[in-house]
Design an enzyme around this catalytic site. Sequence first.
Site, mmCIF file in Angstrom:
data_model
loop_
_atom_site.group_PDB
_atom_site.id
_atom_site.type_symbol
_atom_site.label_atom_id
_atom_site.label_comp_id
_atom_site.label_asym_id
_atom_site.label_seq_id
_atom_site.Cartn_x
_atom_site.Cartn_y
_atom_site.Cartn_z
ATOM 1 N N GLU A 29 0.812 -1.215 0.000
ATOM 2 C CA GLU A 29 0.000 0.000 0.000
ATOM 3 C C GLU A 29 0.846 1.267 0.000
ATOM 4 O O GLU A 29 0.382 2.347 0.375
ATOM 5 C CB GLU A 29 -0.931 -0.012 1.216
ATOM 6 C CG GLU A 29 -1.895 -1.188 1.237
ATOM 7 C CD GLU A 29 -2.786 -1.195 2.458
ATOM 8 O OE1 GLU A 29 -3.661 -0.319 2.546
ATOM 9 O OE2 GLU A 29 -2.601 -2.062 3.325
ATOM 10 N N SER A 159 -6.614 -2.322 1.359
ATOM 11 C CA SER A 159 -6.837 -1.634 0.085
ATOM 12 C C SER A 159 -7.315 -2.559 -1.033
ATOM 13 O O SER A 159 -7.022 -2.339 -2.208
ATOM 14 C CB SER A 159 -5.560 -0.904 -0.371
ATOM 15 O OG SER A 159 -5.248 0.145 0.506
ATOM 16 N N TYR A 226 -9.505 4.158 -5.402
ATOM 17 C CA TYR A 226 -8.443 5.147 -5.497
ATOM 18 C C TYR A 226 -8.322 5.855 -6.835
ATOM 19 O O TYR A 226 -7.633 6.869 -6.936
ATOM 20 C CB TYR A 226 -7.090 4.482 -5.178
ATOM 21 C CG TYR A 226 -7.053 3.888 -3.800
ATOM 22 C CD1 TYR A 226 -7.121 4.697 -2.668
ATOM 23 C CD2 TYR A 226 -6.959 2.517 -3.609
ATOM 24 C CE1 TYR A 226 -7.107 4.164 -1.393
ATOM 25 C CE2 TYR A 226 -6.935 1.966 -2.339
ATOM 26 C CZ TYR A 226 -7.009 2.792 -1.239
ATOM 27 O OH TYR A 226 -6.994 2.261 0.018
ATOM 28 N N ARG A 264 -11.121 3.055 11.107
ATOM 29 C CA ARG A 264 -12.284 2.870 10.237
ATOM 30 C C ARG A 264 -12.710 1.419 10.281
ATOM 31 O O ARG A 264 -11.867 0.514 10.251
ATOM 32 C CB ARG A 264 -11.932 3.259 8.795
ATOM 33 C CG ARG A 264 -13.142 3.570 7.929
ATOM 34 C CD ARG A 264 -12.769 3.748 6.474
ATOM 35 N NE ARG A 264 -12.468 2.474 5.847
ATOM 36 C CZ ARG A 264 -11.331 2.209 5.207
ATOM 37 N NH1 ARG A 264 -10.376 3.115 5.122
ATOM 38 N NH2 ARG A 264 -11.139 1.013 4.665
ATOM 39 N N ASP A 266 -15.071 -1.491 8.429
ATOM 40 C CA ASP A 266 -15.769 -1.813 7.188
ATOM 41 C C ASP A 266 -16.805 -2.911 7.438
ATOM 42 O O ASP A 266 -16.518 -3.911 8.112
ATOM 43 C CB ASP A 266 -14.777 -2.274 6.131
ATOM 44 C CG ASP A 266 -13.819 -1.159 5.728
ATOM 45 O OD1 ASP A 266 -14.170 0.018 5.931
ATOM 46 O OD2 ASP A 266 -12.730 -1.469 5.203
ATOM 47 N N GLU A 279 -13.550 -5.781 8.634
ATOM 48 C CA GLU A 279 -12.214 -5.484 9.148
ATOM 49 C C GLU A 279 -12.171 -4.093 9.763
ATOM 50 O O GLU A 279 -13.060 -3.270 9.543
ATOM 51 C CB GLU A 279 -11.167 -5.579 8.033
ATOM 52 C CG GLU A 279 -11.369 -4.572 6.916
ATOM 53 C CD GLU A 279 -10.331 -4.744 5.817
ATOM 54 O OE1 GLU A 279 -9.238 -4.158 5.946
ATOM 55 O OE2 GLU A 279 -10.621 -5.464 4.842
#
Length: 319
Positions: A29, A159, A226, A264, A266, A279
């Site tokens: 990443e 990602s 992205y 964050r 998810d 996650e």
Amino acid sequence: MTDFDTSRQASAAARFGRVAVLMGGTSSEREVSLDSGRNVLAALRGLGIDAIALDGIPALNRALREASVDRVFNVLHGQHGGGEDGVVQGLLEAAGVPYTGSGVLGSALSMDKIRSKLVWLALGLPTPRHVAIRKGDDVRRAASLIGFPLIVKPACEGSSVGITRVFDENGLAEAVALAERYPGDLLMETLIRGGGEYTVGILAERALPSIRIVPAGEYYDYHAKYQAEDTRYLCPGLSGEDEQSLRQLALQAFQALDCRGWGRVDVMRDEAGRFWLLEVNTAPGMTSHSLVPKAAAELGLDFAELCLQVLETSVEEAP
């Protein structure tokens, strides 16, 4: 900004000292992390904070030996040269340098999706049915336990790296081969469909408004995250009791993994309206496409104010 905000920003340099924005590194990443880091660096400098960029763990180690930084804003993503697996956190705690984000345990648990699930299941929190796969395991037997459709992905990547959705046995070998390009075990889990994909940012022990992610294509993959400009982000993603339930679940999941500061969570929703935890990200993206800034904006926090509030959590959570 109010007069109070202006005054708070004016004193920031003295309060925080020299802040290293940790970015880049050598994980899968890296490019996303560099983008995040550049944005955070510009925001902090715009607030009058003495901020410098550090690319990767060796650069951080040199700065710590030279005692040239007082605090670290960590946006180093991923593992194995990234900053979300507990290694950076252990280094900083040994050096006595405060930092943003979760500690050693929270970072390591969240990076490993298999162990995250074990914690959640032990606490009765919902997460899709899964099987951990090591090299040499019988993947067809694992798939028979899960049932199609399913997802195959590396257990310790972010990602959307290395993820494949598999709808029948024909796609299994290719999915496993892709996921095996990355270090560590693989995770096979039930593909949740029907109710949408959501994310909930966490900031200073509170859940931000949820975001429902609506990609132009069928899935929210790396391109949709992205690069694409046509992915839609609905914030808040839900309303009323559903929104409150989702935020409460996200905060529970975050705290269950010993996470702190910001992050964050998810989540997927199925066609029956049930939520399923996927996650936790302990150093979320801070790019133009990233989700925590979008949720913060719903509360009236611009990007610079968000960066300042994240940095303030390093004061409250100093080791």
